[in-house]
Design a protein around this motif. Structure first.
Motif, mmCIF file in Angstrom:
data_model
loop_
_atom_site.group_PDB
_atom_site.id
_atom_site.type_symbol
_atom_site.label_atom_id
_atom_site.label_comp_id
_atom_site.label_asym_id
_atom_site.label_seq_id
_atom_site.Cartn_x
_atom_site.Cartn_y
_atom_site.Cartn_z
ATOM 1 N N ASP A 269 -13.373 -0.119 0.814
ATOM 2 C CA ASP A 269 -12.249 0.721 1.222
ATOM 3 C C ASP A 269 -12.109 0.723 2.735
ATOM 4 N N LEU B 197 -10.531 -2.469 3.824
ATOM 5 C CA LEU B 197 -9.109 -2.590 3.475
ATOM 6 C C LEU B 197 -8.269 -1.614 4.297
ATOM 7 N N ASP B 198 -8.820 -0.438 4.554
ATOM 8 C CA ASP B 198 -8.100 0.522 5.389
ATOM 9 C C ASP B 198 -7.805 -0.074 6.756
ATOM 10 N N ALA C 36 -10.519 -4.195 -6.379
ATOM 11 C CA ALA C 36 -9.721 -3.906 -5.188
ATOM 12 C C ALA C 36 -9.574 -5.141 -4.314
ATOM 13 N N ARG D 179 0.823 -1.197 0.000
ATOM 14 C CA ARG D 179 0.000 0.000 0.000
ATOM 15 C C ARG D 179 0.851 1.239 0.000
ATOM 16 N N ARG E 220 -4.456 5.773 0.781
ATOM 17 C CA ARG E 220 -5.471 5.539 1.811
ATOM 18 C C ARG E 220 -4.722 5.334 3.121
ATOM 19 N N GLY F 262 -3.358 7.235 -5.125
ATOM 20 C CA GLY F 262 -4.478 6.489 -4.535
ATOM 21 C C GLY F 262 -4.220 6.194 -3.069
ATOM 22 N N ARG G 231 -18.046 0.500 -2.812
ATOM 23 C CA ARG G 231 -16.693 1.035 -2.809
ATOM 24 C C ARG G 231 -16.307 1.494 -1.415
ATOM 25 N N HIS G 232 -17.211 2.243 -0.863
ATOM 26 C CA HIS G 232 -16.964 2.807 0.449
ATOM 27 C C HIS G 232 -16.698 1.707 1.476
#
Lengths: 343, 343
Positions: free
Chosen positions: B116, B119-120, B141, A5, A52, A50, B112-113
């Motif tokens: 993300d 994954l965050d 993703a 990442r 995050r 990108g 998507r939200h």
DNA sequence: CAAGTTCGCTAAACTGATTTAGCACGAGCA
DNA sequence: TGCTCGTGCTAAATCAGTTTAGCGAACTTG
């Protein structure tokens, strides 16, 4: 997952600035004196790469994880109360949080385990939910942080914890009001006054509250409940037998309030079997808005458990540290076809 | 939450050793040459202080969070498929993991939200679940990590992703077998062959598979489906009208297979209305094991969707990186009272 | 008895972010 | 010219763990 990442350092490098600058810009810190151009460069770099942020890393420093624990005895998987989660999920998303869920299945060992697991992950708060509205004792480990009881109350804690429950008493009033409006008054019966086999007196606060509402509303109309039938439990079979006995009396009720939809489901069967029909001969109102309420013929009018609203509320309270003590969420009447004027 | 937690440094200090030593002991590292006494001291200190590791900190280094994402379109809150979560929850607990859940509600932006957000948080893997068994496209993703599809399949990915689905075809066979065993054969009807108003041909793979199983089993017995009725959707009302038409024919079926329990629920009503009874005049088998199946009179025999087993399986696959391609989970016949020999 | 091993342990780097403290530079002022 | 002050930015500490590299003492070995 996520091996390579992009890190904040990458962003800073690309923007030709320090990590500090990048961090400040991306967090929109006030009072920093970075130039407009620097802002622009950081945003651009983050966009390009990108970027995050790694929440684990951030939370190490800030002690905020944007994560809320949702611990329940069994509600999570209970068809029909999943609305609690759905509401919580919605509210959490709107506030950019995420839900970590666990179930204790009523087992104290599982409970300890689940709560430890949540606290180890540094959750920002805990929603502690129960399947049936009831009192429960909150594990002391939780009291250190932000806790909200959902669909449950407690009397164990010294200063009341915030908790979210349906307004059963008001619902009881509303059920009666709907009948009164249709001209029923003197021959309104209640099925499922309590659960006889219920050994724990703390359980089923709902029944008590609903009944209070029912009696209160009738009293104000200058009447009283015509007959109250107790049931071993709140299952269709019990509603069936209860309705059967009611229908056999010479002065059979013109309307019945069932304490939940499954009782009403059983009651419908008894009515059909007696050669009568809902709502022509007997009107029926009920509580919960179980999915079967809509499937029955005729559709069952019922006071919906506001699960979603409750879930939302719980998230709000956890995040905003809302007022201690109970929050009552109103139950709406789903008007369908089971209420009509008395014959 | 958790302001003054005990840290590894505290433990090390109390044990009179370094953080390194404490870390190694507590992680049970092989090949370290720390003395038995050192082990003892560390364990004792950790015990005394009630030490619990901070998972966020650990994961920063190890890239393991012991957390699995459970992302679904809507399943999470869908009464009745909550079993998926329950199974996943159980399996996760057994393996000392925890579930982070989110719902996309079918909205790509939410999706998507949600992804993300997961994954965050450095989840170790993602379970991507759908309410109804169907094909779906996996957001790119996700492909970087460990993903398992639950109650869904995909054809979009080059090398097949692991996925977990019920064995609908086998269930179709089992439904027929149960009828054959009771002597039905030539007058077996099917209600709900497909959903007419279904616009997406990819949806409802379940229907196709079940039907294949039904036809296959009948073919092997030297017979064929007597009549197949399509329905606009799989709701009680459609089961009701379908059954009504079937019963009106001179050679009415001795048994019907309903494609789900809600159809069967409606079918029951039609049978009662025609002055007939289940199972004396018509036997009924169905699929899903919706809670109403048990409440109906007589109890409905149905092939249970193995939600819990599926949820468990998904967790196993995510953690063990199990084989690509579909995993079929068998559906059990819940034997109740709706099947009897033909009149 | 010097050199090499093994044992038991630790210092320090590292993970990816936030935050504190402070540096270099130019402008303004006496 | 010297001093202060404001501006724009950064180095380094910090969070709580894991992991690498390696140190000093005791023990073998030739």
């Amino acid at each position: 997952m996520a091996h390579d990442r992009v890190t904040l350092a990458d962003v800073a490098r690309r923007a030709g600035l320090s990590k500090t600058a990048a961090s400040m810009v991306l967090n929109g810190r006030e009072g920093t004196r970075l130039s407009a151009e620097a802002h622009q460069r950081v945003f651009q770099a983050a966009e390009d790469l990108g970027y995050r942020p790694n929440i684990a890393a951030r939370s190490l420093r800030t002690r905020k994880t944007a994560t809320i624990a949702f611990v329940s005895d069994i509600v999570a998987t209970t068809r029909f109360a999943g609305g609690l989660i759905r509401g919580a999920l919605d509210a959490a998303r709107e506030r950019d949080h995420v839900l970590l869920i666990a179930e204790t299945q009523g087992d104290p060992a599982f409970e300890r385990h689940a709560i430890d697991a949540m606290l180890d992950r540094q959750v920002d708060g805990v929603i502690y939910a129960a399947m049936a509205t009831r009192r429960l004792t909150v594990p002391p480990a939780l009291l250190a942080g932000s806790v909200v009881l959902l669909n449950a109350t407690t009397d164990a804690s010294p200063d009341d914890l915030p908790c979210v429950v349906p307004d059963d008493q008001l619902a009881g009033r509303a059920a009666v009001t709907a009948l009164l409006e249709n001209g029923h008054r003197d021959r309104i019966a209640v099925i499922g006054r309590n659960r006889l086999k219920e050994d724990d007196p703390q359980v089923s606060l709902a029944a008590t509250a609903r009944l209070e509402g029912i009696r209160g509303a009738l009293a104000e109309a200058g009447a009283a409940v015509h007959r109250e039938v107790s049931c071993p439990d709140w299952l269709p079979e019990h509603g069936y037998t209860a309705m059967r006995t009611l229908l056999r009396k010479p002065d059979r009720p013109t309307a019945v309030v069932c304490m939940n939809d499954r009782l009403a489901f059983g009651a419908y069967q008894a009515v059909a079997e007696a050669g009568l029909s809902v709502p022509r001969d007997v009107s029926v109102v009920s509580f919960d808005d179980d999915p079967i309420a809509a499937w029955l013929h005729p559709g069952l009018s019922t006071l919906a458990l506001p699960h979603e609203a409750m879930g939302r509320r719980a998230v709000d309270l956890v995040l905003d540290g809302g007022g201690a003590g109970p929050t009552l969420v109103p139950m709406d009447l789903r008007r369908r076809k089971s209420i009509a004027p008395p014959p």
